[in-house]
Design an enzyme around this catalytic site. Structure first.
Site, PDB file in Angstrom:
ATOM      1  N   ASP A  50      40.397  27.185  25.500  1.00 42.21           N
ATOM      2  CA  ASP A  50      40.641  25.878  24.893  1.00 42.21           C
ATOM      3  C   ASP A  50      40.707  24.825  25.998  1.00 42.21           C
ATOM      4  O   ASP A  50      41.152  25.114  27.114  1.00 42.21           O
ATOM      5  CB  ASP A  50      41.971  25.941  24.146  1.00 42.21           C
ATOM      6  CG  ASP A  50      42.092  24.809  23.145  1.00 42.21           C
ATOM      7  OD1 ASP A  50      41.824  25.044  21.957  1.00 42.21           O
ATOM      8  OD2 ASP A  50      42.436  23.674  23.572  1.00 42.21           O
ATOM      9  N   ILE A  51      40.306  23.596  25.654  1.00 46.04           N
ATOM     10  CA  ILE A  51      40.352  22.554  26.681  1.00 46.04           C
ATOM     11  C   ILE A  51      41.785  22.133  27.010  1.00 46.04           C
ATOM     12  O   ILE A  51      42.029  21.511  28.042  1.00 46.04           O
ATOM     13  CB  ILE A  51      39.481  21.318  26.328  1.00 46.04           C
ATOM     14  CG1 ILE A  51      39.863  20.702  24.994  1.00 46.04           C
ATOM     15  CG2 ILE A  51      38.007  21.694  26.347  1.00 46.04           C
ATOM     16  CD1 ILE A  51      39.078  19.409  24.675  1.00 46.04           C
ATOM     17  N   ALA A  73      33.155  19.227  23.855  1.00 47.83           N
ATOM     18  CA  ALA A  73      34.147  19.859  22.974  1.00 47.83           C
ATOM     19  C   ALA A  73      35.041  18.828  22.286  1.00 47.83           C
ATOM     20  O   ALA A  73      36.186  18.647  22.665  1.00 47.83           O
ATOM     21  CB  ALA A  73      34.997  20.829  23.796  1.00 47.83           C
ATOM     22  N   ASN A  91      43.198  16.792  20.771  1.00 48.37           N
ATOM     23  CA  ASN A  91      42.005  17.477  21.288  1.00 48.37           C
ATOM     24  C   ASN A  91      41.139  16.527  22.115  1.00 48.37           C
ATOM     25  O   ASN A  91      40.766  16.834  23.250  1.00 48.37           O
ATOM     26  CB  ASN A  91      41.177  18.053  20.140  1.00 48.37           C
ATOM     27  CG  ASN A  91      39.992  18.868  20.669  1.00 48.37           C
ATOM     28  OD1 ASN A  91      40.162  19.994  21.121  1.00 48.37           O
ATOM     29  ND2 ASN A  91      38.800  18.285  20.650  1.00 48.37           N
ATOM     30  N   TYR A 140      38.615   8.515  15.419  1.00 44.59           N
ATOM     31  CA  TYR A 140      37.599   9.262  16.169  1.00 44.59           C
ATOM     32  C   TYR A 140      36.944   8.370  17.233  1.00 44.59           C
ATOM     33  O   TYR A 140      36.884   8.726  18.417  1.00 44.59           O
ATOM     34  CB  TYR A 140      36.530   9.812  15.211  1.00 44.59           C
ATOM     35  CG  TYR A 140      35.296  10.292  15.928  1.00 44.59           C
ATOM     36  CD1 TYR A 140      35.346  11.408  16.763  1.00 44.59           C
ATOM     37  CD2 TYR A 140      34.081   9.616  15.814  1.00 44.59           C
ATOM     38  CE1 TYR A 140      34.212  11.836  17.453  1.00 44.59           C
ATOM     39  CE2 TYR A 140      32.952  10.034  16.495  1.00 44.59           C
ATOM     40  CZ  TYR A 140      33.023  11.140  17.315  1.00 44.59           C
ATOM     41  OH  TYR A 140      31.908  11.553  18.005  1.00 44.59           O
ATOM     42  N   ASN A 169      22.864   9.051  15.804  1.00 43.40           N
ATOM     43  CA  ASN A 169      23.021  10.201  14.887  1.00 43.40           C
ATOM     44  C   ASN A 169      22.212  11.407  15.362  1.00 43.40           C
ATOM     45  O   ASN A 169      20.989  11.447  15.162  1.00 43.40           O
ATOM     46  CB  ASN A 169      22.613   9.795  13.472  1.00 43.40           C
ATOM     47  CG  ASN A 169      23.647   8.893  12.833  1.00 43.40           C
ATOM     48  OD1 ASN A 169      24.035   7.871  13.406  1.00 43.40           O
ATOM     49  ND2 ASN A 169      24.110   9.259  11.660  1.00 43.40           N
ATOM     50  N   LEU A 189      24.201  13.717   6.726  1.00 43.70           N
ATOM     51  CA  LEU A 189      23.161  13.450   5.721  1.00 43.70           C
ATOM     52  C   LEU A 189      22.001  14.447   5.760  1.00 43.70           C
ATOM     53  O   LEU A 189      21.648  15.022   4.724  1.00 43.70           O
ATOM     54  CB  LEU A 189      22.638  12.012   5.919  1.00 43.70           C
ATOM     55  CG  LEU A 189      21.518  11.593   4.975  1.00 43.70           C
ATOM     56  CD1 LEU A 189      21.986  11.612   3.533  1.00 43.70           C
ATOM     57  CD2 LEU A 189      21.008  10.197   5.360  1.00 43.70           C
ATOM     58  N   ARG A 220      20.611   4.100   9.956  1.00 38.88           N
ATOM     59  CA  ARG A 220      21.085   4.789  11.163  1.00 38.88           C
ATOM     60  C   ARG A 220      19.902   5.074  12.081  1.00 38.88           C
ATOM     61  O   ARG A 220      18.751   4.998  11.680  1.00 38.88           O
ATOM     62  CB  ARG A 220      21.755   6.129  10.787  1.00 38.88           C
ATOM     63  CG  ARG A 220      23.036   5.980   9.978  1.00 38.88           C
ATOM     64  CD  ARG A 220      24.175   5.483  10.838  1.00 38.88           C
ATOM     65  NE  ARG A 220      25.411   5.340  10.099  1.00 38.88           N
ATOM     66  CZ  ARG A 220      25.775   4.241   9.411  1.00 38.88           C
ATOM     67  NH1 ARG A 220      24.965   3.188   9.361  1.00 38.88           N
ATOM     68  NH2 ARG A 220      26.929   4.191   8.782  1.00 38.88           N
ATOM     69  N   ASP A 283      31.835   3.193   6.725  1.00 37.83           N
ATOM     70  CA  ASP A 283      30.422   3.249   7.116  1.00 37.83           C
ATOM     71  C   ASP A 283      29.900   1.842   7.409  1.00 37.83           C
ATOM     72  O   ASP A 283      29.781   1.017   6.498  1.00 37.83           O
ATOM     73  CB  ASP A 283      29.564   3.819   5.970  1.00 37.83           C
ATOM     74  CG  ASP A 283      29.515   5.333   5.973  1.00 37.83           C
ATOM     75  OD1 ASP A 283      29.820   5.935   7.014  1.00 37.83           O
ATOM     76  OD2 ASP A 283      29.152   5.906   4.928  1.00 37.83           O
TER      77      ASP A 283
HETATM   78  N1  UFG Z   1      25.439   9.798   3.670  1.00 35.30           N
HETATM   79  C1  UFG Z   1      25.165   9.840   2.321  1.00 35.30           C
HETATM   80  N2  UFG Z   1      25.418  10.998   1.664  1.00 35.30           N
HETATM   81  C2  UFG Z   1      25.913  12.096   2.278  1.00 35.30           C
HETATM   82  C3  UFG Z   1      26.187  12.045   3.659  1.00 35.30           C
HETATM   83  C4  UFG Z   1      25.941  10.861   4.330  1.00 35.30           C
HETATM   84  O1  UFG Z   1      24.720   8.866   1.712  1.00 35.30           O
HETATM   85  O2  UFG Z   1      26.140  13.127   1.597  1.00 35.30           O
HETATM   86  C5  UFG Z   1      25.146   8.553   4.393  1.00 35.30           C
HETATM   87  C6  UFG Z   1      26.359   7.980   5.084  1.00 35.30           C
HETATM   88  O3  UFG Z   1      27.083   7.183   4.201  1.00 35.30           O
HETATM   89  C7  UFG Z   1      25.713   7.232   6.248  1.00 35.30           C
HETATM   90  C8  UFG Z   1      24.472   8.041   6.564  1.00 35.30           C
HETATM   91  O4  UFG Z   1      24.232   8.841   5.413  1.00 35.30           O
HETATM   92  O5  UFG Z   1      25.318   5.973   5.797  1.00 35.30           O
HETATM   93  C9  UFG Z   1      24.636   8.940   7.755  1.00 35.30           C
HETATM   94  O6  UFG Z   1      25.835   9.674   7.577  1.00 35.30           O
HETATM   95  P1  UFG Z   1      26.238  10.900   8.498  1.00 35.30           P
HETATM   96  O7  UFG Z   1      27.549  11.412   7.980  1.00 35.30           O
HETATM   97  O8  UFG Z   1      25.112  11.840   8.610  1.00 35.30           O
HETATM   98  O9  UFG Z   1      26.420  10.244   9.920  1.00 35.30           O
HETATM   99  P2  UFG Z   1      27.361   9.038  10.347  1.00 35.30           P
HETATM  100  O10 UFG Z   1      26.441   7.905  10.607  1.00 35.30           O
HETATM  101  O11 UFG Z   1      28.500   8.787   9.461  1.00 35.30           O
HETATM  102  O12 UFG Z   1      28.040   9.706  11.609  1.00 35.30           O
HETATM  103  C10 UFG Z   1      27.456   9.716  12.852  1.00 35.30           C
HETATM  104  C11 UFG Z   1      28.055  10.815  13.700  1.00 35.30           C
HETATM  105  C12 UFG Z   1      29.535  10.574  13.915  1.00 35.30           C
HETATM  106  C13 UFG Z   1      29.713   9.214  14.467  1.00 35.30           C
HETATM  107  C14 UFG Z   1      29.073   8.198  13.556  1.00 35.30           C
HETATM  108  C15 UFG Z   1      29.170   6.813  14.085  1.00 35.30           C
HETATM  109  O13 UFG Z   1      27.855  12.051  13.085  1.00 35.30           O
HETATM  110  O14 UFG Z   1      30.054  11.536  14.791  1.00 35.30           O
HETATM  111  O15 UFG Z   1      27.690   8.496  13.438  1.00 35.30           O
HETATM  112  O16 UFG Z   1      28.994   5.920  13.032  1.00 35.30           O
HETATM  113  F1  UFG Z   1      31.025   8.918  14.560  1.00 35.30           F
END
Ligand code: UFG
Length: 328
Positions: A50-51, A73, A91, A140, A169, A189, A220, A283
């Site tokens: 573990d870190i 991690a 963490n 986060y 992403n 997503l 994104r 978001d």
């Molecule tokens: N989304 C949907 N349906 C889903 C899942 C996601 O519509 O079932 C949308 C989200 O609302 C978002 C986009 O798809 O608009 C991308 O969502 P993700 O969860 O795939 O990724 P995020 O952009 O939320 O997250 C990523 C990284 C995180 C980081 C974040 C920064 O995975 O670690 O970008 O915004 F913090």
């Protein structure tokens, strides 16, 4: 170079490990397997730890003779960081300080740190450059920003050389198709859409269709995990020349949720039922990198610029491993 890859059994970490080994480096993985998978690093030596265990980190760095650290991690569920911030502060912040202090104790002076576009919060200007103010909107993102600040101070006071790489992403999978994304729970997503294509879920929920974007869904920047892996090595090598690097890692191409769904339909040939759902809290409407600094400084640019190619690589992994690493 002898490189300790902490969190090397996770999604981005395991792709970095593959790239480092391929480039001839001596890699040792350190992972507590809380989210990582042993099968993702089958051919590489591993220390389970573990870190937060600083004595074990120090022993591992000494025994391996590590010259540099790559640190993947982290806990990365934005929603969970809101409901259970203590886990994230411990963490992601305390754990990373333990790594930095283990490096100081053993004389290891180079680290590549996984930061995130989440440190920018809701950016005023898109595409986002590195000089955009960092005002995260969830714990986060704050934990990652706190470590960027600590790295600045450790660089100044103790001579640590660091690269903070702000990923957009992370997506896709190694072209070999034997490692890829396998989170439990899955919230991202692309893997969720591909699980729908595989019949493992009934439908995909589109979170929000009234954003101020051309089709109303969030935009994104989907950066291929192999491109990320290459950027990590380029950044580490660059630390020879410059002690501090803070760079966005993205494609510069924005893709909406609806465009992802369409691309997944084309790549998989499946119907992919969707349900239009409410916005997900926290978001931002649009997060797209300006990746020009990484190109100028590292000579790195994303090779996967076509979202269908990125999704096709993910589909190769998911369709070949519908249960992820579970059966490996
Ligand atoms: N989304 C949907 N349906 C889903 C899942 C996601 O519509 O079932 C949308 C989200 O609302 C978002 C986009 O798809 O608009 C991308 O969502 P993700 O969860 O795939 O990724 P995020 O952009 O939320 O997250 C990523 C990284 C995180 C980081 C974040 C920064 O995975 O670690 O970008 O915004 F913090």
């Amino acid at each position: 170079m002898k490189i300790l890859v902490i969190g090397g059994a996770g999604y981005v970490g395991s792709h970095a490990v593959r790239h480092l080994v391929g480039a001839g480096h001596d890699v040792l993985v350190y992972d507590n397997f809380c989210y990582g998978h042993r099968a993702a690093v089958r051919d590489v030596p591993v220390v389970e730890g573990d870190i937060l265990d600083q004595p074990l980190l120090e022993r591992t760095l000494r025994d391996h003779g590590s010259e540099a650290v790559m640190h993947f991690a982290a806990f990365t569920y934005v929603g969970e960081s809101v409901s259970d911030p203590a886990r994230y502060y411990r963490n992601n912040i305390v754990g990373t300080l333990s790594i930095l202090d283990a490096m100081r104790a053993t004389g290891v002076d180079r680290i590549v740190f996984s930061s995130t576009c989440a440190t920018y919060g809701e950016p005023g200007v898109v595409p986002i450059t590195e000089s955009e103010p960092q005002t995260p909107i969830n714990p986060y993102g704050f934990t990652k920003l706190a470590i960027e600040r600590a790295l600045d101070d450790y660089a100044h006071a103790y001579g640590i050389r660091f690269a903070a790489l702000r990923y957009f992403n992370a997506s896709g999978a190694d072209e070999a198709g034997d490692i890829g994304e396998d989170h439990d729970p899955e919230t991202h997503l692309v893997p969720i859409a591909l699980q729908v294509a595989l019949g493992q879920r009934d439908h995909l929920s589109i979170f929000g269709n009234d954003y101020p974007t051309p089709d109303g869904t969030c935009i994104r920047d989907y950066i291929h995990v192999t491109d990320l892996a290459e950027a990590h090595l380029a950044a580490l090598l660059h630390l020879e020349r410059e002690p501090v690097l803070k760079l966005n890692l993205g494609t510069g191409v924005g893709v909406s949720v609806k465009e992802i769904v369409e691309a997944c339909r084309r790549v998989t040939g499946h119907e992919l039922p969707v349900v239009e759902a409410a916005r997900r809290a926290g978001d931002p409407p649009e997060l797209v990198a300006d990746p020009s600094a990484a190109e100028r400084i590292l000579g790195w640019r994303a090779r996967y610029l076509d979202i269908e190619a990125t999704i096709a690589s993910a589909w190769h992994w998911h369709s070949g491993h519908p249960d992820g690493f579970a059966k490996d």
